[in-house]
Design a protein around this motif. Sequence first.
Motif, PDB file in Angstrom:
ATOM      1  N   GLN A  64      24.812 -14.526 -10.365  1.00 49.01           N
ATOM      2  CA  GLN A  64      24.034 -14.054  -9.247  1.00 49.01           C
ATOM      3  C   GLN A  64      24.280 -14.796  -8.150  1.00 49.01           C
ATOM      4  O   GLN A  64      24.382 -14.335  -6.923  1.00 49.01           O
ATOM      5  N   GLN A  65      24.351 -16.098  -8.104  1.00 49.66           N
ATOM      6  CA  GLN A  65      24.640 -16.846  -7.003  1.00 49.66           C
ATOM      7  C   GLN A  65      25.824 -16.707  -6.432  1.00 49.66           C
ATOM      8  O   GLN A  65      26.195 -16.634  -5.062  1.00 49.66           O
ATOM      9  N   ILE A  66      26.835 -16.486  -7.311  1.00 45.18           N
ATOM     10  CA  ILE A  66      28.155 -16.393  -6.949  1.00 45.18           C
ATOM     11  C   ILE A  66      28.446 -14.950  -6.164  1.00 45.18           C
ATOM     12  O   ILE A  66      29.037 -14.922  -5.317  1.00 45.18           O
ATOM     13  N   ILE A  67      27.706 -14.198  -6.662  1.00 47.64           N
ATOM     14  CA  ILE A  67      27.856 -12.684  -6.181  1.00 47.64           C
ATOM     15  C   ILE A  67      26.929 -12.549  -4.719  1.00 47.64           C
ATOM     16  O   ILE A  67      27.710 -12.017  -3.750  1.00 47.64           O
ATOM     17  N   PHE A  68      25.860 -13.371  -4.536  1.00 46.67           N
ATOM     18  CA  PHE A  68      24.812 -12.925  -3.633  1.00 46.67           C
ATOM     19  C   PHE A  68      24.656 -14.055  -2.745  1.00 46.67           C
ATOM     20  O   PHE A  68      24.232 -13.703  -1.290  1.00 46.67           O
ATOM     21  N   LEU A  69      25.200 -15.337  -2.889  1.00 50.43           N
ATOM     22  CA  LEU A  69      24.915 -16.424  -2.008  1.00 50.43           C
ATOM     23  C   LEU A  69      26.394 -16.977  -1.422  1.00 50.43           C
ATOM     24  O   LEU A  69      27.190 -16.646  -2.020  1.00 50.43           O
ATOM     25  N   SER A  70      26.161 -17.225  -0.186  1.00 49.16           N
ATOM     26  CA  SER A  70      27.380 -17.734   0.467  1.00 49.16           C
ATOM     27  C   SER A  70      27.882 -18.907  -0.141  1.00 49.16           C
ATOM     28  O   SER A  70      26.843 -19.775  -0.783  1.00 49.16           O
ATOM     29  N   LEU A  71      28.740 -19.292   0.219  1.00 51.86           N
ATOM     30  CA  LEU A  71      29.706 -20.701  -0.523  1.00 51.86           C
ATOM     31  C   LEU A  71      28.812 -21.811   0.004  1.00 51.86           C
ATOM     32  O   LEU A  71      28.493 -22.567  -0.785  1.00 51.86           O
ATOM     33  N   GLU A  72      28.318 -21.897   1.358  1.00 52.73           N
ATOM     34  CA  GLU A  72      27.613 -22.823   2.026  1.00 52.73           C
ATOM     35  C   GLU A  72      26.368 -23.000   1.199  1.00 52.73           C
ATOM     36  O   GLU A  72      25.858 -24.285   0.829  1.00 52.73           O
TER      37      GLU A  72
ATOM     38  N   ARG B 282      25.618 -22.100  -1.939  1.00 58.63           N
ATOM     39  CA  ARG B 282      25.683 -22.636  -3.265  1.00 58.63           C
ATOM     40  C   ARG B 282      26.183 -23.791  -3.341  1.00 58.63           C
ATOM     41  O   ARG B 282      25.705 -24.599  -4.322  1.00 58.63           O
ATOM     42  N   LEU B 283      26.666 -24.384  -2.322  1.00 62.81           N
ATOM     43  CA  LEU B 283      26.962 -25.765  -2.318  1.00 62.81           C
ATOM     44  C   LEU B 283      25.677 -26.684  -2.028  1.00 62.81           C
ATOM     45  O   LEU B 283      25.371 -27.490  -2.852  1.00 62.81           O
ATOM     46  N   ALA B 284      24.979 -26.048  -1.169  1.00 61.71           N
ATOM     47  CA  ALA B 284      23.918 -26.810  -0.830  1.00 61.71           C
ATOM     48  C   ALA B 284      23.027 -26.926  -2.089  1.00 61.71           C
ATOM     49  O   ALA B 284      22.243 -27.895  -2.397  1.00 61.71           O
ATOM     50  N   THR B 285      22.610 -25.737  -2.647  1.00 64.28           N
ATOM     51  CA  THR B 285      22.029 -25.796  -3.907  1.00 64.28           C
ATOM     52  C   THR B 285      22.224 -26.582  -4.971  1.00 64.28           C
ATOM     53  O   THR B 285      21.489 -27.339  -5.621  1.00 64.28           O
ATOM     54  N   PHE B 286      23.750 -26.556  -5.288  1.00 65.43           N
ATOM     55  CA  PHE B 286      24.270 -27.580  -6.412  1.00 65.43           C
ATOM     56  C   PHE B 286      23.923 -28.883  -5.828  1.00 65.43           C
ATOM     57  O   PHE B 286      23.376 -29.735  -6.608  1.00 65.43           O
ATOM     58  N   LEU B 287      24.107 -29.570  -4.653  1.00 65.57           N
ATOM     59  CA  LEU B 287      23.739 -30.777  -4.340  1.00 65.57           C
ATOM     60  C   LEU B 287      22.381 -31.117  -4.546  1.00 65.57           C
ATOM     61  O   LEU B 287      21.784 -32.165  -5.092  1.00 65.57           O
ATOM     62  N   LEU B 288      21.493 -30.380  -3.935  1.00 60.32           N
ATOM     63  CA  LEU B 288      19.911 -30.602  -4.238  1.00 60.32           C
ATOM     64  C   LEU B 288      19.626 -30.820  -5.724  1.00 60.32           C
ATOM     65  O   LEU B 288      18.864 -31.590  -6.234  1.00 60.32           O
ATOM     66  N   GLU B 289      20.066 -29.484  -6.423  1.00 56.33           N
ATOM     67  CA  GLU B 289      19.628 -29.559  -7.899  1.00 56.33           C
ATOM     68  C   GLU B 289      20.063 -30.841  -8.799  1.00 56.33           C
ATOM     69  O   GLU B 289      19.736 -31.070  -9.662  1.00 56.33           O
ATOM     70  N   GLU B 290      21.485 -31.021  -8.223  1.00 52.99           N
ATOM     71  CA  GLU B 290      22.259 -32.035  -8.921  1.00 52.99           C
ATOM     72  C   GLU B 290      21.551 -33.457  -8.767  1.00 52.99           C
ATOM     73  O   GLU B 290      21.368 -34.156  -9.636  1.00 52.99           O
ATOM     74  N   SER B 291      21.067 -33.740  -7.625  1.00 55.04           N
ATOM     75  CA  SER B 291      20.547 -34.923  -7.205  1.00 55.04           C
ATOM     76  C   SER B 291      19.025 -35.203  -7.995  1.00 55.04           C
ATOM     77  O   SER B 291      18.631 -36.116  -8.374  1.00 55.04           O
ATOM     78  N   GLN B 292      18.537 -33.860  -7.891  1.00 60.11           N
ATOM     79  CA  GLN B 292      17.096 -33.850  -8.642  1.00 60.11           C
ATOM     80  C   GLN B 292      17.429 -34.078 -10.124  1.00 60.11           C
ATOM     81  O   GLN B 292      16.668 -34.912 -11.012  1.00 60.11           O
ATOM     82  N   ARG B 293      18.455 -33.448 -10.693  1.00 65.01           N
ATOM     83  CA  ARG B 293      18.655 -33.655 -12.022  1.00 65.01           C
ATOM     84  C   ARG B 293      19.013 -34.971 -12.527  1.00 65.01           C
ATOM     85  O   ARG B 293      18.758 -35.603 -13.492  1.00 65.01           O
ATOM     86  N   ARG B 294      19.884 -35.655 -11.849  1.00 65.21           N
ATOM     87  CA  ARG B 294      20.199 -36.976 -11.922  1.00 65.21           C
ATOM     88  C   ARG B 294      19.255 -38.093 -11.450  1.00 65.21           C
ATOM     89  O   ARG B 294      19.132 -39.168 -11.658  1.00 65.21           O
ATOM     90  N   GLN B 295      18.136 -37.611 -10.753  1.00 66.79           N
ATOM     91  CA  GLN B 295      16.951 -38.440 -10.374  1.00 66.79           C
ATOM     92  C   GLN B 295      17.589 -39.307  -9.596  1.00 66.79           C
ATOM     93  O   GLN B 295      17.065 -40.524  -9.453  1.00 66.79           O
TER      94      GLN B 295
ATOM     95  N   ASP C 165      17.237 -26.702   4.783  1.00 64.99           N
ATOM     96  CA  ASP C 165      17.490 -25.611   5.834  1.00 64.99           C
ATOM     97  C   ASP C 165      18.569 -24.678   5.724  1.00 64.99           C
ATOM     98  O   ASP C 165      18.547 -23.470   6.391  1.00 64.99           O
ATOM     99  N   VAL C 166      19.590 -25.048   5.084  1.00 65.81           N
ATOM    100  CA  VAL C 166      20.889 -24.367   5.007  1.00 65.81           C
ATOM    101  C   VAL C 166      20.455 -23.091   4.082  1.00 65.81           C
ATOM    102  O   VAL C 166      20.831 -22.123   4.149  1.00 65.81           O
ATOM    103  N   LEU C 167      19.491 -23.353   3.192  1.00 69.47           N
ATOM    104  CA  LEU C 167      19.071 -22.309   2.027  1.00 69.47           C
ATOM    105  C   LEU C 167      18.087 -21.211   2.711  1.00 69.47           C
ATOM    106  O   LEU C 167      17.648 -20.356   2.216  1.00 69.47           O
ATOM    107  N   MET C 168      17.665 -21.675   4.069  1.00 62.24           N
ATOM    108  CA  MET C 168      16.485 -20.706   4.588  1.00 62.24           C
ATOM    109  C   MET C 168      17.244 -19.439   5.089  1.00 62.24           C
ATOM    110  O   MET C 168      18.310 -19.347   5.262  1.00 62.24           O
TER     111      MET C 168
END
Length: 216
Positions: free
Chosen positions: A138-146, A148-161, A213-216
């Motif tokens: 769904q992310q690949i289909i509906f979200l822009s690349l920017e 998707r990258l912002a989502t990954f960076l936020l989630e990865e930093s949270q996952r790695r704490q 902000d990118v995700l807004m």
Amino acid sequence: MNREISFYQYLTPEEQDLLDRSMQQVPCRKSQVVHRHGDSCVGLIFVRKGRLAFSILSEEGREITVFRIEKGESCILSAACVLQSLEFESHITAEVNSEIAILPAPTLSQLMNSNPDVERLVYKQAVIQYSGVLRTMQQIIFLSLEKRLATFLLEESQRRQSPSFSATHEQIARYIGSSREVVTRMLNQFAGRGIVSLGRGTVTVLDPEALEDVLM
């Protein structure tokens, strides 16, 4: 150590003995393919050490990592033959040097048939992992690349704490369904705006609010 498997506590002593005798210990080198589409049904994979990546292939042959299996977690979608119709053109690789344990598909099927709690928990886990596949698509289909990258960076930093984590541009490209060249260009743009800093095989999130902000 098999007690860490989600349904172990629901097994009878005889079933626990069967599982203990059936589990196969397998060391995996970084980047080693653990399972690929077309191989015989492997069964349940449990990660004792390290990390695995579950990836699917696009029609163009592009690899997209849809979820990862960390230490203490298991992958049930590697036992698609047991799950009746839940099957993907996919493969599983070791992201780092890892140690895994495999419960062969025939034994898993036997436990599911004899113990309703095993069947319930296996399908529950399958639904969770299948949902991860759908979320990524769904992310690949509906979200822009920017985004998707912002989502990954936020989630990865949270996952790695930690704001800093290890990830190559090639790995990030697989996580967000893009190419390494495009990811490199966009990361450099983020770095130029002071949102992240880049090291050799590492990324540090400097301004998570800007990513929000990118995700807004």
